[in-house]
Design a protein around this motif. Sequence first.
Motif, PDB file in Angstrom:
ATOM      1  N   TYR A 272      -5.651   4.289  -5.466  1.00 20.88           N
ATOM      2  CA  TYR A 272      -6.457   4.032  -4.279  1.00 20.88           C
ATOM      3  C   TYR A 272      -7.590   3.058  -4.556  1.00 20.88           C
ATOM      4  O   TYR A 272      -7.985   2.832  -5.695  1.00 20.88           O
TER       5      TYR A 272
ATOM      6  N   GLU B 108       0.823  -1.211   0.000  1.00 16.82           N
ATOM      7  CA  GLU B 108       0.000   0.000   0.000  1.00 16.82           C
ATOM      8  C   GLU B 108       0.864   1.271   0.000  1.00 16.82           C
ATOM      9  O   GLU B 108       0.407   2.334  -0.436  1.00 16.82           O
TER      10      GLU B 108
ATOM     11  N   GLY C 285       1.137   2.141  -3.510  1.00 16.93           N
ATOM     12  CA  GLY C 285      -0.117   2.735  -3.956  1.00 16.93           C
ATOM     13  C   GLY C 285      -0.204   4.197  -3.562  1.00 16.93           C
ATOM     14  O   GLY C 285      -0.596   5.054  -4.371  1.00 16.93           O
ATOM     15  N   LYS C 286       0.166   4.495  -2.333  1.00 17.98           N
ATOM     16  CA  LYS C 286       0.130   5.874  -1.843  1.00 17.98           C
ATOM     17  C   LYS C 286       1.089   6.751  -2.632  1.00 17.98           C
ATOM     18  O   LYS C 286       0.745   7.874  -3.026  1.00 17.98           O
TER      19      LYS C 286
ATOM     20  N   ARG D 295      -8.653   4.200   0.517  1.00 17.03           N
ATOM     21  CA  ARG D 295      -7.382   3.785   1.121  1.00 17.03           C
ATOM     22  C   ARG D 295      -6.369   3.508   0.017  1.00 17.03           C
ATOM     23  O   ARG D 295      -6.740   3.180  -1.112  1.00 17.03           O
TER      24      ARG D 295
ATOM     25  N   ASP E   2      -4.045   1.672  -2.494  1.00 17.77           N
ATOM     26  CA  ASP E   2      -4.146   0.346  -3.100  1.00 17.77           C
ATOM     27  C   ASP E   2      -2.945  -0.503  -2.687  1.00 17.77           C
ATOM     28  O   ASP E   2      -1.798  -0.053  -2.760  1.00 17.77           O
ATOM     29  N   ASN E   3      -3.204  -1.737  -2.255  1.00 18.87           N
ATOM     30  CA  ASN E   3      -2.106  -2.677  -1.968  1.00 18.87           C
ATOM     31  C   ASN E   3      -1.941  -3.698  -3.093  1.00 18.87           C
ATOM     32  O   ASN E   3      -1.169  -4.638  -2.968  1.00 18.87           O
TER      33      ASN E   3
END
Length: 270
Positions: free
Chosen positions: A152, A143, A146-147, A160, A162-163
Amino acid sequence: MKATVLIDNIAKDKLKSEWGLSLYIHHGDKRILLDTGASDSFSLNAEKLGVPLKKVDYGVLSHAHYDHADGMEKFFAVNSKAKFYLSSNCKENCYGKRWIFSKYIGIKKGVMENYKDRIEYIKGDKVLAEGIRLISHKSKGLEEKGKKDGLYIKENRKIRPDNFSHEQSLVIDSDKGLVIFNSCCHGGADTVITEVQKSFPNKKIYALVGGFHLYKSSDEEVRTLAQRIKKLGIEKIYTGHCTGKKAFEILKGELGEKAEQLHVGLVIEA
């Protein structure tokens, strides 16, 4: 194994290009379509290239983004038999976020429900046929990637990072060694390599094929990946789409003939 690029950002010989990726792979007596790009252009290119989409045995979606999934309806219209294999974590909930604004970038709304009889969901890894396997992400902390990239997931009205649990690699055990296909490597190309090594501890990795999602990465990050590829003895990389022009030039400078640019119509053999 023989793979033909049906869609990429770059096209030659009057073939269509778009921001997306699609590959047709023939291994043994099995035919696989990996992703469908963002429209029906992959099928138009397939027709020009003599690729028989009607004979595809397995469809595989690498992850739940529109630029890989939005040609699925066209595939279902052309091919009446093949199942499309998606991670069980694929949903219509992927967003790109920039500052306070978010944009839906997932699978076209309604496709998963409208074609549920053609879709099979995979939890974890799966052997599709001899020498053909799907590998899911098992690494923790993705994640953070993703950040960093502004990608997200929206769940219960909340967003949140995305992982990439909806992302999977397609691995072909070819005569030259393992060929890893991961269309965007959102979890990191190095992560993908490490996960495949754990799944095939006694196998040599011959090639890595797909987008490496490096267009936002620093030059040093790209060089670190190149050195990792060298150290492991991976003989070839074929990359394009979300890798980015600058990152590809760095990879080419570090790896020389080991690195090749993806483009529509390119044929890869192993």
